[in-house]
Design a protein around this motif. Structure first.
Motif, PDB file in Angstrom:
ATOM      1  N   PHE A  16       0.855  -1.181   0.000  1.00 21.27           N
ATOM      2  CA  PHE A  16       0.000   0.000   0.000  1.00 21.27           C
ATOM      3  C   PHE A  16       0.890   1.229   0.000  1.00 21.27           C
ATOM      4  CE2 PHE A  16      -2.324   3.376   2.243  1.00 21.27           C
ATOM      5  CZ  PHE A  16      -3.391   3.508   1.359  1.00 21.27           C
ATOM      6  N   ASP A  17       0.669   2.140  -0.928  1.00 18.97           N
ATOM      7  CA  ASP A  17       1.432   3.381  -1.003  1.00 18.97           C
ATOM      8  C   ASP A  17       0.616   4.486  -0.330  1.00 18.97           C
ATOM      9  OD1 ASP A  17       2.622   5.821  -1.723  1.00 18.97           O
ATOM     10  OD2 ASP A  17       3.403   4.969  -3.579  1.00 18.97           O
ATOM     11  N   PRO A  18       0.976   4.879   0.890  1.00 22.82           N
ATOM     12  CA  PRO A  18       0.179   5.872   1.613  1.00 22.82           C
ATOM     13  C   PRO A  18       0.235   7.265   0.981  1.00 22.82           C
ATOM     14  CG  PRO A  18       2.171   5.351   2.844  1.00 22.82           C
ATOM     15  CD  PRO A  18       2.111   4.411   1.671  1.00 22.82           C
ATOM     16  N   GLN A  21      -2.336   6.831  -1.713  1.00 21.98           N
ATOM     17  CA  GLN A  21      -3.523   6.110  -1.237  1.00 21.98           C
ATOM     18  C   GLN A  21      -3.989   5.040  -2.236  1.00 21.98           C
ATOM     19  OE1 GLN A  21      -5.344   6.755   1.946  1.00 21.98           O
ATOM     20  NE2 GLN A  21      -3.221   7.382   2.211  1.00 21.98           N
ATOM     21  N   MET A  22      -3.028   4.268  -2.745  1.00 21.28           N
ATOM     22  CA  MET A  22      -3.347   3.210  -3.704  1.00 21.28           C
ATOM     23  C   MET A  22      -2.563   1.942  -3.381  1.00 21.28           C
ATOM     24  SD  MET A  22      -3.480   5.197  -7.374  1.00 21.28           S
ATOM     25  CE  MET A  22      -4.502   3.976  -8.205  1.00 21.28           C
ATOM     26  N   LEU A  23      -3.102   0.830  -3.829  1.00 21.10           N
ATOM     27  CA  LEU A  23      -2.391  -0.437  -3.778  1.00 21.10           C
ATOM     28  C   LEU A  23      -1.429  -0.474  -4.957  1.00 21.10           C
ATOM     29  CD1 LEU A  23      -5.438  -2.754  -3.107  1.00 21.10           C
ATOM     30  CD2 LEU A  23      -3.652  -2.137  -1.458  1.00 21.10           C
ATOM     31  N   ALA A  34       7.228  -4.355 -14.415  1.00 24.55           N
ATOM     32  CA  ALA A  34       5.810  -4.440 -14.776  1.00 24.55           C
ATOM     33  C   ALA A  34       5.015  -4.213 -13.494  1.00 24.55           C
ATOM     34  CB  ALA A  34       5.480  -5.796 -15.405  1.00 24.55           C
ATOM     35  N   ASP A  35       4.870  -2.949 -13.111  1.00 22.32           N
ATOM     36  CA  ASP A  35       4.121  -2.655 -11.900  1.00 22.32           C
ATOM     37  C   ASP A  35       2.758  -2.074 -12.270  1.00 22.32           C
ATOM     38  OD1 ASP A  35       5.186  -0.257 -12.790  1.00 22.32           O
ATOM     39  OD2 ASP A  35       5.659   0.482 -10.803  1.00 22.32           O
ATOM     40  N   PHE A  36       1.862  -2.044 -11.287  1.00 20.08           N
ATOM     41  CA  PHE A  36       0.486  -1.643 -11.547  1.00 20.08           C
ATOM     42  C   PHE A  36      -0.139  -1.135 -10.257  1.00 20.08           C
ATOM     43  CE2 PHE A  36       1.181  -6.114 -10.937  1.00 20.08           C
ATOM     44  CZ  PHE A  36       0.217  -6.548 -10.051  1.00 20.08           C
ATOM     45  N   TYR A  37      -1.126  -0.241 -10.400  1.00 24.96           N
ATOM     46  CA  TYR A  37      -1.757   0.439  -9.260  1.00 24.96           C
ATOM     47  C   TYR A  37      -3.276   0.376  -9.364  1.00 24.96           C
ATOM     48  CZ  TYR A  37       2.799   2.617  -8.509  1.00 24.96           C
ATOM     49  OH  TYR A  37       4.129   2.838  -8.279  1.00 24.96           O
ATOM     50  N   ALA A  38      -3.943   0.396  -8.212  1.00 28.10           N
ATOM     51  CA  ALA A  38      -5.409   0.460  -8.174  1.00 28.10           C
ATOM     52  C   ALA A  38      -5.842   0.792  -6.747  1.00 28.10           C
ATOM     53  CB  ALA A  38      -6.033  -0.848  -8.629  1.00 28.10           C
ATOM     54  N   THR A  39      -7.121   1.126  -6.609  1.00 27.64           N
ATOM     55  CA  THR A  39      -7.642   1.462  -5.281  1.00 27.64           C
ATOM     56  C   THR A  39      -8.383   0.301  -4.614  1.00 27.64           C
ATOM     57  OG1 THR A  39      -9.620   2.400  -6.298  1.00 27.64           O
ATOM     58  CG2 THR A  39      -7.821   3.931  -5.785  1.00 27.64           C
ATOM     59  N   SER A  40      -8.622  -0.779  -5.352  1.00 27.73           N
ATOM     60  CA  SER A  40      -9.267  -1.959  -4.760  1.00 27.73           C
ATOM     61  C   SER A  40      -8.525  -3.213  -5.211  1.00 27.73           C
ATOM     62  CB  SER A  40     -10.736  -2.052  -5.183  1.00 27.73           C
ATOM     63  OG  SER A  40     -10.835  -2.456  -6.539  1.00 27.73           O
ATOM     64  N   VAL A  41      -8.682  -4.291  -4.472  1.00 22.87           N
ATOM     65  CA  VAL A  41      -8.026  -5.546  -4.812  1.00 22.87           C
ATOM     66  C   VAL A  41      -8.511  -6.043  -6.168  1.00 22.87           C
ATOM     67  CG1 VAL A  41      -7.732  -7.960  -4.143  1.00 22.87           C
ATOM     68  CG2 VAL A  41      -7.630  -6.166  -2.400  1.00 22.87           C
ATOM     69  N   HIS A  42      -9.816  -5.988  -6.392  1.00 20.26           N
ATOM     70  CA  HIS A  42     -10.370  -6.433  -7.674  1.00 20.26           C
ATOM     71  C   HIS A  42      -9.744  -5.659  -8.832  1.00 20.26           C
ATOM     72  CE1 HIS A  42     -13.288  -6.334 -11.019  1.00 20.26           C
ATOM     73  NE2 HIS A  42     -13.402  -7.620 -10.727  1.00 20.26           N
TER      74      HIS A  42
END
Length: 116
Positions: A16-18, A21-23, A34-42
């Protein structure tokens, strides 16, 4: 908290990147980033699938091997006291230092894969 997820057969570390505020997911074992970001697990899993697909397609187009090769050898530097303690623990377990370290690494990796 750090977790590992599997997306299309590839392992990714999730943190979690505070600050934003994203995963954040980052595939490990690949030759490139190959990294990726989102706000929910889904959404993170969906973004991971997309990111991995783009990465693999780029590797195909450029004839690059997408996965890192591991030799099975690495050097470990540690405090002499820790080295001595490991030798004693290995001997007490009836193992060579190499066998003892392999067991410790496997146990730790299995524990992490179980979500410990």
């Amino acid at each position: 908290m750090i977790n590992v997820i599997e997306i299309n057969g590839e392992k990714a570390v999730v943190t979690f990147d505070p600050d934003i505020q994203m995963l954040r997911g980052e595939f490990v074992g690949l030759n490139g980033g190959a990294d990726f970001y989102a706000t929910s697990v889904h959404d993170l899993i969906e973004e991971g699938r997309r990111s991995l697909a783009v990465y693999l397609e780029m590797c195909r187009e450029k004839s690059i091997e997408p996965r890192r090769k591991f030799s099975g050898k690495f050097n470990v530097r540690l405090d002499p006291g820790d080295h001595a303690a490991a030798v004693i623990a290995a001997a007490a377990a009836g193992m060579s230092l190499n066998e003892w370290i392999i067991r410790a690494i496997r146990d730790a990796a299995e524990s992490n894969n179980r979500g410990a």
